[in-house]
Design an enzyme around this catalytic site. Structure first.
Site, short mmCIF file in Angstrom:
data_model
loop_
_atom_site.label_atom_id
_atom_site.label_comp_id
_atom_site.label_asym_id
_atom_site.label_seq_id
_atom_site.Cartn_x
_atom_site.Cartn_y
_atom_site.Cartn_z
N HIS A 108 54.26 35.44 71.58
CA HIS A 108 55.36 35.22 70.47
C HIS A 108 56.79 34.93 71.23
O HIS A 108 57.05 35.11 72.31
CB HIS A 108 55.70 36.83 70.17
CG HIS A 108 54.72 37.03 68.64
ND1 HIS A 108 54.96 36.41 67.54
CD2 HIS A 108 53.91 38.07 68.80
CE1 HIS A 108 53.95 36.99 66.80
NE2 HIS A 108 53.49 38.03 67.49
N CYS A 164 56.59 30.15 68.69
CA CYS A 164 57.56 30.12 67.85
C CYS A 164 59.13 29.94 68.67
O CYS A 164 59.42 30.30 69.54
CB CYS A 164 57.78 31.27 66.82
SG CYS A 164 56.27 31.63 65.65
#
Length: 328
Positions: A108, A164
């Site tokens: 992440h 991301c």
């Protein structure tokens, strides 16, 4: 911040030959058992490990370190914040002129408001360790200070960040535009003497996909990167980035991969290589072209607003899992 003048060479000068020493740090986090769970990040880490081993990187403890959150791995190899920072120190220890390094992160990524005023979009990009709820996130300021700024001239680091908001994940000052074939310097650049190039899975404001390919889950960027490298022979940096973009489009992904660098170089002629001397691919290290190193403040930018962005989301709540495309 810390600006100082150092010796530099003109762009286009002859590069520095590698000395044969390779070192790799690979991190893959699935966040198993948490509300932020992913499926393909550990697979990404192992795919990258295999690719590097086929291209001159040793898999012994002196040359390669793999951090994953598999239960079978010991506590010292879990990708929590403490172990990641220890891994950064191991990675940079005794780096010498001619060394070739590779850093890979799949997991992440997030954004938090930048209160220093340096970031053009008002946000620091972050990587998210396994114990993020207790230890928080690791910002691009920390990554730059740990992996980029300390690297001496004559060393090369290739980084791949599949997460991301990864566009400027290492705070490198030059961003390559594949359409115009030109570099653009950051508003408030952070210069350093080493040769560092980051391939990131998407732009800062985008999310990056965690996908299923056949029977195997993985990050879209890592899959595209490994596929492009296996197909490329003597490809320039420009051509290699274009191949990665085509692979992502072929699979229906809208994310736009980025290439940022600590040095400006001719991406149309410089050959991209992971560093294997026996492959016949010319592998050179770019000399330092920056007359000054450190963080330069040209224009102060307001901090971004908390909760910015869709997909993975920014600010404090980086795991807005209701949105599609949150990914590795």
């Amino acid at each position: 911040i810390g600006m100082r003048r150092i010796p530099n060479t003109p762009r286009g000068s002859i590069g520095i030959p590698p000395n044969g020493r390779h070192k790799a740090l690979i991190i893959g986090i699935n966040y198993t058992g948490t509300r932020a769970a992913l499926k393909g990040c550990v697979n990404d880490a192992k795919s990258m490990q295999q690719l590097l081993m086929r291209n001159g990187f040793g898999d012994d403890g002196s040359h390669m370190l793999l951090l994953t959150d598999e239960r079978s791995r010991g506590r010292e190899y879990q990708p929590n914040a403490t172990n990641i920072m220890k891994a950064f120190a191991w990675f940079m220890k005794d780096v010498q002129k001619g060394d070739v390094l590779f850093f890979h992160f799949s997991g992440h990524g997030g954004q938090v408001p930048d209160k220093t005023g340096h970031e053009a979009d008002g946000f620091n990009e972050t990587i998210v360790p396994l114990d993020y709820e207790r230890a928080g996130q690791i910002s691009d300021d920390v990554l730059w200070g740990s992996l980029v700024y300390p690297m001496p001239e004559g060393c090369r680091l290739i980084a791949l960040m599949d997460m991301c908001h990864s566009g400027t994940g290492l705070d490198l000052p030059f961003d390559y535009n594949v359409d115009t074939r030109r570099w653009k310097e950051d508003v408030n650049p952070a210069h350093s003497p080493g040769d560092v190039v980051l391939f990131s899975g998407c732009e800062d404001a985008q999310t990056s996909a965690d996908v299923q390919s056949g029977w195997k889950a993985g990050g879209a960027m890592t899959m595209a990167f490994t596929k492009a490298y296996q197909q490329s022979q003597m490809a320039s940096y420009h051509d290699f980035l274009s191949m990665v973009k085509r692979e992502l489009r072929k699979r229906g992904h809208r994310q736009r991969p980025q290439m940022t660098s600590s040095q400006q170089f001719d991406a149309n002629s410089r050959i991209f290589s992971l560093g294997h001397e026996g492959s016949g691919v010319p592998s050179v290290i770019e000399a330092n072209h920056n007359p000054q190193v450190g963080r330069q403040m040209n224009r102060r930018v307001r901090p971004g607003r908390q909760g910015f962005g869709g997909g993975g989301g920014g600010g404090g709540n980086i795991f807005n899992l209701a949105a599609a495309g949150v990914g590795a």
